[in-house]
Design a protein around this motif. Structure first.
Motif, PDB file in Angstrom:
ATOM      1  N   MET A 129     -16.281  71.941  41.045  1.00 45.30           N
ATOM      2  CA  MET A 129     -17.080  71.677  39.850  1.00 45.30           C
ATOM      3  C   MET A 129     -16.251  71.738  38.569  1.00 45.30           C
ATOM      4  O   MET A 129     -16.648  71.177  37.545  1.00 45.30           O
ATOM      5  CB  MET A 129     -18.225  72.689  39.756  1.00 45.30           C
ATOM      6  CG  MET A 129     -19.222  72.658  40.905  1.00 45.30           C
ATOM      7  SD  MET A 129     -20.264  71.175  40.945  1.00 45.30           S
ATOM      8  CE  MET A 129     -19.334  70.117  42.061  1.00 45.30           C
ATOM      9  N   ILE A 130     -15.115  72.408  38.626  1.00 48.47           N
ATOM     10  CA  ILE A 130     -14.240  72.473  37.458  1.00 48.47           C
ATOM     11  C   ILE A 130     -13.424  71.186  37.329  1.00 48.47           C
ATOM     12  O   ILE A 130     -13.086  70.756  36.223  1.00 48.47           O
ATOM     13  CB  ILE A 130     -13.285  73.690  37.555  1.00 48.47           C
ATOM     14  CG1 ILE A 130     -14.085  74.975  37.828  1.00 48.47           C
ATOM     15  CG2 ILE A 130     -12.484  73.838  36.265  1.00 48.47           C
ATOM     16  CD1 ILE A 130     -15.117  75.304  36.772  1.00 48.47           C
ATOM     17  N   LYS A 131     -13.112  70.572  38.469  1.00 49.85           N
ATOM     18  CA  LYS A 131     -12.344  69.310  38.480  1.00 49.85           C
ATOM     19  C   LYS A 131     -13.160  68.251  39.233  1.00 49.85           C
ATOM     20  O   LYS A 131     -12.813  67.858  40.353  1.00 49.85           O
ATOM     21  CB  LYS A 131     -10.996  69.517  39.155  1.00 49.85           C
ATOM     22  CG  LYS A 131     -10.142  70.606  38.516  1.00 49.85           C
ATOM     23  CD  LYS A 131      -8.872  70.853  39.330  1.00 49.85           C
ATOM     24  CE  LYS A 131      -8.035  71.965  38.738  1.00 49.85           C
ATOM     25  NZ  LYS A 131      -6.838  72.269  39.564  1.00 49.85           N
ATOM     26  N   PRO A 132     -14.230  67.785  38.641  1.00 49.41           N
ATOM     27  CA  PRO A 132     -15.140  66.883  39.358  1.00 49.41           C
ATOM     28  C   PRO A 132     -14.526  65.546  39.741  1.00 49.41           C
ATOM     29  O   PRO A 132     -15.031  64.871  40.646  1.00 49.41           O
ATOM     30  CB  PRO A 132     -16.293  66.699  38.364  1.00 49.41           C
ATOM     31  CG  PRO A 132     -15.702  67.005  37.020  1.00 49.41           C
ATOM     32  CD  PRO A 132     -14.691  68.067  37.268  1.00 49.41           C
ATOM     33  N   ASP A 133     -13.456  65.140  39.054  1.00 49.80           N
ATOM     34  CA  ASP A 133     -12.814  63.863  39.385  1.00 49.80           C
ATOM     35  C   ASP A 133     -11.838  63.979  40.556  1.00 49.80           C
ATOM     36  O   ASP A 133     -11.367  62.956  41.079  1.00 49.80           O
ATOM     37  CB  ASP A 133     -12.068  63.309  38.158  1.00 49.80           C
ATOM     38  CG  ASP A 133     -13.027  62.936  37.025  1.00 49.80           C
ATOM     39  OD1 ASP A 133     -14.171  62.565  37.339  1.00 49.80           O
ATOM     40  OD2 ASP A 133     -12.626  63.044  35.851  1.00 49.80           O
ATOM     41  N   ALA A 134     -11.531  65.195  40.955  1.00 52.70           N
ATOM     42  CA  ALA A 134     -10.612  65.398  42.078  1.00 52.70           C
ATOM     43  C   ALA A 134     -11.295  65.037  43.389  1.00 52.70           C
ATOM     44  O   ALA A 134     -12.517  65.153  43.531  1.00 52.70           O
ATOM     45  CB  ALA A 134     -10.154  66.854  42.117  1.00 52.70           C
ATOM     46  N   GLU A 135     -10.499  64.563  44.340  1.00 57.18           N
ATOM     47  CA  GLU A 135     -11.051  64.229  45.651  1.00 57.18           C
ATOM     48  C   GLU A 135     -11.542  65.502  46.341  1.00 57.18           C
ATOM     49  O   GLU A 135     -10.879  66.549  46.275  1.00 57.18           O
ATOM     50  CB  GLU A 135      -9.987  63.555  46.525  1.00 57.18           C
ATOM     51  CG  GLU A 135      -9.656  62.136  46.104  1.00 57.18           C
ATOM     52  CD  GLU A 135     -10.855  61.217  46.246  1.00 57.18           C
ATOM     53  OE1 GLU A 135     -11.515  61.246  47.313  1.00 57.18           O
ATOM     54  OE2 GLU A 135     -11.145  60.462  45.293  1.00 57.18           O
ATOM     55  N   PRO A 136     -12.695  65.453  46.984  1.00 59.31           N
ATOM     56  CA  PRO A 136     -13.202  66.655  47.652  1.00 59.31           C
ATOM     57  C   PRO A 136     -12.405  66.974  48.906  1.00 59.31           C
ATOM     58  O   PRO A 136     -11.785  66.095  49.517  1.00 59.31           O
ATOM     59  CB  PRO A 136     -14.638  66.270  48.013  1.00 59.31           C
ATOM     60  CG  PRO A 136     -14.586  64.784  48.192  1.00 59.31           C
ATOM     61  CD  PRO A 136     -13.603  64.298  47.153  1.00 59.31           C
ATOM     62  N   GLN A 137     -12.427  68.234  49.294  1.00 61.23           N
ATOM     63  CA  GLN A 137     -11.888  68.619  50.596  1.00 61.23           C
ATOM     64  C   GLN A 137     -12.863  68.158  51.666  1.00 61.23           C
ATOM     65  O   GLN A 137     -14.071  68.393  51.552  1.00 61.23           O
ATOM     66  CB  GLN A 137     -11.699  70.132  50.675  1.00 61.23           C
ATOM     67  CG  GLN A 137     -11.173  70.609  52.027  1.00 61.23           C
ATOM     68  CD  GLN A 137     -11.115  72.130  52.140  1.00 61.23           C
ATOM     69  OE1 GLN A 137     -11.379  72.839  51.176  1.00 61.23           O
ATOM     70  NE2 GLN A 137     -10.786  72.624  53.319  1.00 61.23           N
TER      71      GLN A 137
END
Length: 329
Positions: A129-137
């Motif tokens: 939620m802090i880096k919403p643009d990052a790809e999820p695990q």
């Protein structure tokens, strides 16, 4: 002394209610969110069922909904291939998280910094939620659609239930399966009790209780009908269940004795959950309503007040006069 259960009926949805969740207890009380096939999840005051607001934005049925502990954030899982995160105070949409198929389950970590999702693409995903643009695990392993995915053990592990008739315990750091349970029928619901490390699983007509860390079986109870959902009281005194026969069943957890059953809904019961204080439990149904039921009938709580006949007031010990619980105006 006979006591009559008088549930509160919460209207507003136009299609079946398929999931619900309570927040923790906040300075403003506790709250209830409902997921519905009408695509419009609703937020309510938990102890009264009073409508607070509707989260608008999904373009398909909403299959899962959750609140974080302090009720500042909500998350929803939907048939439009998205999970959404909402500001539960303002009602504003905060994030839209795209998926490759229908999303069925959403669950926040204790610190609300990560969101776990699961759905029809058989994949677990952890979003930052802090880096919403990052790809999820992404965590793969199930061979069927994931119905429910929950954090457990202080967010060190994940519990998942799928249409492949398994429940799996995953290590978060390694993304490996620690242990797996297989069932004779598809799992219809799963609830995790962090205080007692108990996992409640329903499948067919059976309600089973497991140790959530070892997945060792604690006990099983067979119900009279197919069960879609069950919930254990916070104090482990009772558990409730609902399913195909429109009824809500209440059992003694220790003895497994059926204590009560109520038929209030006009369709199968899809979800039941106890409130965080254990004073009531909520149910959602195919009939499009939520109902709130008292755990101990006759107490003054929320919109309920105990009303005693005049004759009983003069002789409170005379059980020949029934007491009843009525609703405040």
């Amino acid at each position: 002394m006979a006591m009559r259960q008088t549930p509160l009926t919460c209207s507003g949805h136009t299609r079946p209610v398929v999931d619900l969740a309570f927040s923790g207890i906040t300075p403003y009380g506790y709250f209830l969110i409902s997921a519905c096939k009408d695509g419009k999840p609703m937020l309510r005051q938990g102890d009264t069922g009073d409508w607070i607001g509707t989260f608008l934005g999904h373009k398909g049925a909403v299959w899962g909904a959750t609140l974080n502990n302090d009720a500042t954030k909500a998350a929803t899982a939907a048939a439009d291939f998205t999970a959404k995160v909402w500001d539960a105070v303002s009602g504003d949409e905060v994030l839209t998280l795209s998926h490759k198929h229908i999303v069925k389950s959403v669950n926040f970590t204790l610190d609300s910094k990560h969101l776990l999702t699961g759905g029809n693409d058989k994949m677990l995903r952890i979003f930052d939620m802090i880096k919403p643009d990052a790809e999820p695990q992404e965590i793969a392993g199930h061979s069927g659609a994931i119905k429910k995915a929950l954090w457990c053990n202080n967010d060190k592990h994940i519990l998942s239930a799928a249409d492949d008739r398994t429940v799996r315990l995953w290590d978060r750091s390694s993304a490996e399966v620690v242990k797996s349970l297989s069932f004779e029928a598809s799992v219809s619901s799963m609830e995790y009790m962090p205080e007692e490390e108990i996992l409640v699983v329903t499948y067919g007509k059976t309600i089973s209780f497991f140790n959530a860390l070892s997945l060792d079986l604690i006990k099983t109870v067979d119900a009279p009908a197919s069960i879609h959902s069950a919930s254990l009281h916070p104090d482990k005194d009772f558990f409730v269940a609902g399913g195909d026969d429109f009824k809500i069943y209440k059992y003694d957890y220790s003895t497994k004795e059926e204590l009560e059953s109520y038929k209030g809904h006009f369709g199968p019961v899809h979800c039941v959950r106890f409130s965080p204080d254990g004073e009531l439990y909520a149910s959602g149904s195919e009939d499009g309503t939520l109902r709130l039921w008292q755990t101990v009938v006759g107490k003054t709580y929320g919109l309920w007040k105990c009303v005693l006949p005049e004759e009983l007031i003069s002789d409170i010990c005379d059980a020949s006069y029934p007491a009843t619980t009525e609703l405040k105006a």
